[in-house]
Write a protein that holds these residues in place. Structure first.
Motif, PDB file in Angstrom:
ATOM      1  N   SER A 148      51.208  81.120   9.148  1.00 21.76           N
ATOM      2  CA  SER A 148      50.868  80.760   7.867  1.00 21.76           C
ATOM      3  C   SER A 148      49.107  80.884   7.808  1.00 21.76           C
ATOM      4  CB  SER A 148      51.131  79.529   7.240  1.00 21.76           C
ATOM      5  OG  SER A 148      50.876  78.362   8.176  1.00 21.76           O
ATOM      6  N   CYS A 149      48.467  80.459   8.826  1.00 27.23           N
ATOM      7  CA  CYS A 149      46.881  80.502   8.904  1.00 27.23           C
ATOM      8  C   CYS A 149      46.613  82.125   9.089  1.00 27.23           C
ATOM      9  CB  CYS A 149      46.310  79.808  10.002  1.00 27.23           C
ATOM     10  SG  CYS A 149      44.678  80.014  10.354  1.00 27.23           S
ATOM     11  N   MET A 152      46.598  83.814   5.609  1.00 27.91           N
ATOM     12  CA  MET A 152      45.421  83.691   4.825  1.00 27.91           C
ATOM     13  C   MET A 152      44.331  84.511   5.330  1.00 27.91           C
ATOM     14  SD  MET A 152      45.939  79.571   3.620  1.00 27.91           S
ATOM     15  CE  MET A 152      45.955  79.045   5.605  1.00 27.91           C
ATOM     16  N   SER A 156      42.678  87.507   3.222  1.00 25.16           N
ATOM     17  CA  SER A 156      41.178  87.373   2.638  1.00 25.16           C
ATOM     18  C   SER A 156      40.459  88.425   3.300  1.00 25.16           C
ATOM     19  CB  SER A 156      40.761  86.021   3.344  1.00 25.16           C
ATOM     20  OG  SER A 156      41.516  84.950   2.869  1.00 25.16           O
ATOM     21  N   TYR A 185      41.515  83.665  -5.539  1.00 26.30           N
ATOM     22  CA  TYR A 185      42.633  83.490  -5.170  1.00 26.30           C
ATOM     23  C   TYR A 185      43.557  82.657  -6.126  1.00 26.30           C
ATOM     24  CZ  TYR A 185      40.290  84.723  -0.893  1.00 26.30           C
ATOM     25  OH  TYR A 185      39.790  85.456  -0.040  1.00 26.30           O
ATOM     26  N   TRP A 190      47.288  79.757  -2.583  1.00 27.88           N
ATOM     27  CA  TRP A 190      47.091  78.331  -2.229  1.00 27.88           C
ATOM     28  C   TRP A 190      48.483  77.648  -1.967  1.00 27.88           C
ATOM     29  CZ3 TRP A 190      42.695  77.439  -1.200  1.00 27.88           C
ATOM     30  CH2 TRP A 190      41.578  77.975  -1.760  1.00 27.88           C
ATOM     31  N   PHE A 193      48.544  78.148   1.457  1.00 25.68           N
ATOM     32  CA  PHE A 193      47.668  77.076   2.003  1.00 25.68           C
ATOM     33  C   PHE A 193      48.389  75.603   2.454  1.00 25.68           C
ATOM     34  CE2 PHE A 193      44.332  73.625   1.751  1.00 25.68           C
ATOM     35  CZ  PHE A 193      43.722  73.886   2.733  1.00 25.68           C
ATOM     36  N   PHE A 196      50.690  75.554   5.288  1.00 25.82           N
ATOM     37  CA  PHE A 196      49.933  75.640   6.373  1.00 25.82           C
ATOM     38  C   PHE A 196      49.530  74.084   6.616  1.00 25.82           C
ATOM     39  CE2 PHE A 196      45.453  74.696   7.898  1.00 25.82           C
ATOM     40  CZ  PHE A 196      45.624  75.352   8.973  1.00 25.82           C
ATOM     41  N   LEU A 197      49.142  73.264   5.619  1.00 23.70           N
ATOM     42  CA  LEU A 197      49.135  71.827   5.651  1.00 23.70           C
ATOM     43  C   LEU A 197      50.246  71.018   5.938  1.00 23.70           C
ATOM     44  CD1 LEU A 197      46.726  71.119   2.497  1.00 23.70           C
ATOM     45  CD2 LEU A 197      46.161  71.406   5.048  1.00 23.70           C
TER      46      LEU A 197
END
Length: 232
Positions: A148-149, A152, A156, A185, A190, A193, A196-197
């Motif tokens: 997932s990181c 992004m 990007s 974005y 998001w 993101f 990811f969290l």
């Protein structure tokens, strides 16, 4: 940690993992990764537009990983066009990088599903060692978190380093030159993101359940030396 608390922690982790599966799948399919405004530079330079006059030459651009939409504004009203990356934009986008983003999105969905099953298996079953036990929980969660990181980071770099919005805006344009005025974005980015969290949170919940990190040696007292000393 008592078994009831472990079941609760693993069940919460399983729910979070299943949320990651749904969130990643929805985010991958939605055309809401980037949204922004595109300036018709040719038209603006012809009339020397400044300030509020630029609004007549500002269009919109929204796209995801598969499809998108752009509204061209060159002073004569907006023209809405829809496009798809495959096969329309293959000649203008960095194909390898774009396919890599889609590939890692699929990896996140796949391994989030795997780790969700393992969480519920550890909560209500009797997991044996190796990949179905503590090692598996850490491994699959780490792979999902890392991918997932990577999604992004790669997306990007595609947008910022390869100027993806500019390439899309000027696709099949012969008379006008468009320039990215603003871009940001959007929700799908998001949402990844958030995935990811959540995987990072699951990593902490595994440790909270009392499971040591893989390859961490337990410090057992060395009794052999003491026994040998007693013999002399």
């Amino acid at each position: 940690m008592p078994s009831r608390q472990k079941q609760l922690v693993f069940s919460v982790s399983g729910v979070l993992g299943f949320s990651c599966v749904l969130t990643a799948a929805v985010a991958t399919g939605l055309p809401l990764w980037i949204s922004g405004a595109v300036l018709c530079r040719t038209g603006a330079e012809l009339v020397n537009a400044t300030g509020p006059e630029l609004e007549k030459f500002l269009g919109e651009l929204n796209y995801g990983l598969f499809t998108g939409e752009r509204v061209k504004q060159c002073g004569l009203g907006g023209r809405t066009t829809r496009f798809s990356f495959f096969p329309d934009l293959l000649s203008v986008i960095p194909v390898v990088l774009h396919v890599s983003v889609i590939f890692f999105c699929g990896v996140v969905i796949l391994f989030s599903s795997v780790v969700t099953g393992f969480f519920f298996f550890n909560a209500f079953g009797r997991p044996y060692e190796a990949l179905q036990g503590p090692m598996g929980l850490y491994l699959w969660t780490f792979i999902s978190w890392l991918c997932s990181c990577l999604v992004m980071i790669l997306f990007s770099s595609e947008v910022k380093l390869h100027h993806l919005s500019n390439r899309i805006s000027n696709f099949n344009e012969e008379n006008f030159v468009f320039h990215t005025y603003t871009e940001r974005y959007d929700r799908s980015f998001w949402l990844f993101f958030l995935v990811f969290l959540l995987h990072g949170l699951n990593f902490l919940l595994i440790r909270l359940a009392g499971i040591q990190f893989p390859f961490q040696e337990s410090k057992d007292p060395d009794l052999s030396g003491g026994a040998a000393d007693l013999m002399y």
